[in-house]
Write a protein that holds these residues in place. Structure first.
Motif, PDB file in Angstrom:
ATOM      1  N   GLN A  80       6.336   3.515 -12.262  1.00  0.00           N
ATOM      2  CA  GLN A  80       6.023   4.335 -11.073  1.00  0.00           C
ATOM      3  C   GLN A  80       4.661   3.439 -10.408  1.00  0.00           C
ATOM      4  O   GLN A  80       4.489   3.042  -9.097  1.00  0.00           O
ATOM      5  N   PHE A  83       5.803   0.651  -7.822  1.00  0.00           N
ATOM      6  CA  PHE A  83       6.262   1.299  -6.413  1.00  0.00           C
ATOM      7  C   PHE A  83       4.633   1.557  -5.709  1.00  0.00           C
ATOM      8  O   PHE A  83       4.717   1.479  -4.533  1.00  0.00           O
ATOM      9  N   ASP A  84       3.813   2.445  -6.392  1.00  0.00           N
ATOM     10  CA  ASP A  84       2.565   2.534  -5.936  1.00  0.00           C
ATOM     11  C   ASP A  84       1.662   1.584  -5.330  1.00  0.00           C
ATOM     12  O   ASP A  84       1.000   1.445  -4.371  1.00  0.00           O
ATOM     13  N   MET A  86       3.080  -1.329  -4.585  1.00  0.00           N
ATOM     14  CA  MET A  86       3.876  -2.178  -3.117  1.00  0.00           C
ATOM     15  C   MET A  86       3.473  -1.331  -2.016  1.00  0.00           C
ATOM     16  O   MET A  86       3.465  -1.954  -0.938  1.00  0.00           O
ATOM     17  N   HIS A  87       2.639   0.016  -1.935  1.00  0.00           N
ATOM     18  CA  HIS A  87       2.651   0.712  -0.869  1.00  0.00           C
ATOM     19  C   HIS A  87       1.168   0.763  -0.526  1.00  0.00           C
ATOM     20  O   HIS A  87       0.658   1.360   0.089  1.00  0.00           O
ATOM     21  N   THR A  88       0.383   0.037  -1.216  1.00  0.00           N
ATOM     22  CA  THR A  88      -1.104   0.176  -1.170  1.00  0.00           C
ATOM     23  C   THR A  88      -1.654  -1.207  -0.840  1.00  0.00           C
ATOM     24  O   THR A  88      -1.315  -2.285  -1.360  1.00  0.00           O
ATOM     25  N   ILE A  89      -2.602  -0.938   0.154  1.00  0.00           N
ATOM     26  CA  ILE A  89      -3.305  -2.091   0.818  1.00  0.00           C
ATOM     27  C   ILE A  89      -4.630  -2.368   0.309  1.00  0.00           C
ATOM     28  O   ILE A  89      -5.325  -1.727  -0.029  1.00  0.00           O
TER      29      ILE A  89
END
Length: 89
Positions: A80, A83-84, A86-89
């Motif tokens: 997980q 995936f986390d 990949m969506h954190t800037i």
């Protein structure tokens, strides 16, 4: 912690049973599963919980990679955290 296990390859008998057996062996709980046959290719996605897993992440990846080689299929485990990230800037 959760992970996604994907299985892709030529459809054969017992794929789900073999993957589930490895999950049981490592004390990985299967929370959701989706599978289909696409033009003679078996495709499965499993959402699993690693909260009570008895092996470290590298050993889990290695065990499923070995299973994939045995079945002549591609078996991957993605935690997980990936995936986390990949969506954190």
């Amino acid at each position: 912690m959760k992970a996604v296990i994907t299985v892709i390859g030529r459809d054969t008998v017992g794929v789900v049973a073999k993957v589930s057996a490895v999950c049981a062996e490592l004390n990985i709980n299967i929370e959701d599963i989706s599978q289909s046959i696409m033009q003679e290719m078996f495709c499965m996605i499993m959402l699993v919980s690693l909260n009570h897993c008895t092996a470290d992440p590298a050993a889990v990846r290695d065990r499923f990679a070995a299973l994939g080689e045995e079945m002549k299929m591609q078996v991957t485990v993605t935690r997980q955290e990936v995936f986390d990230a990949m969506h954190t800037i």
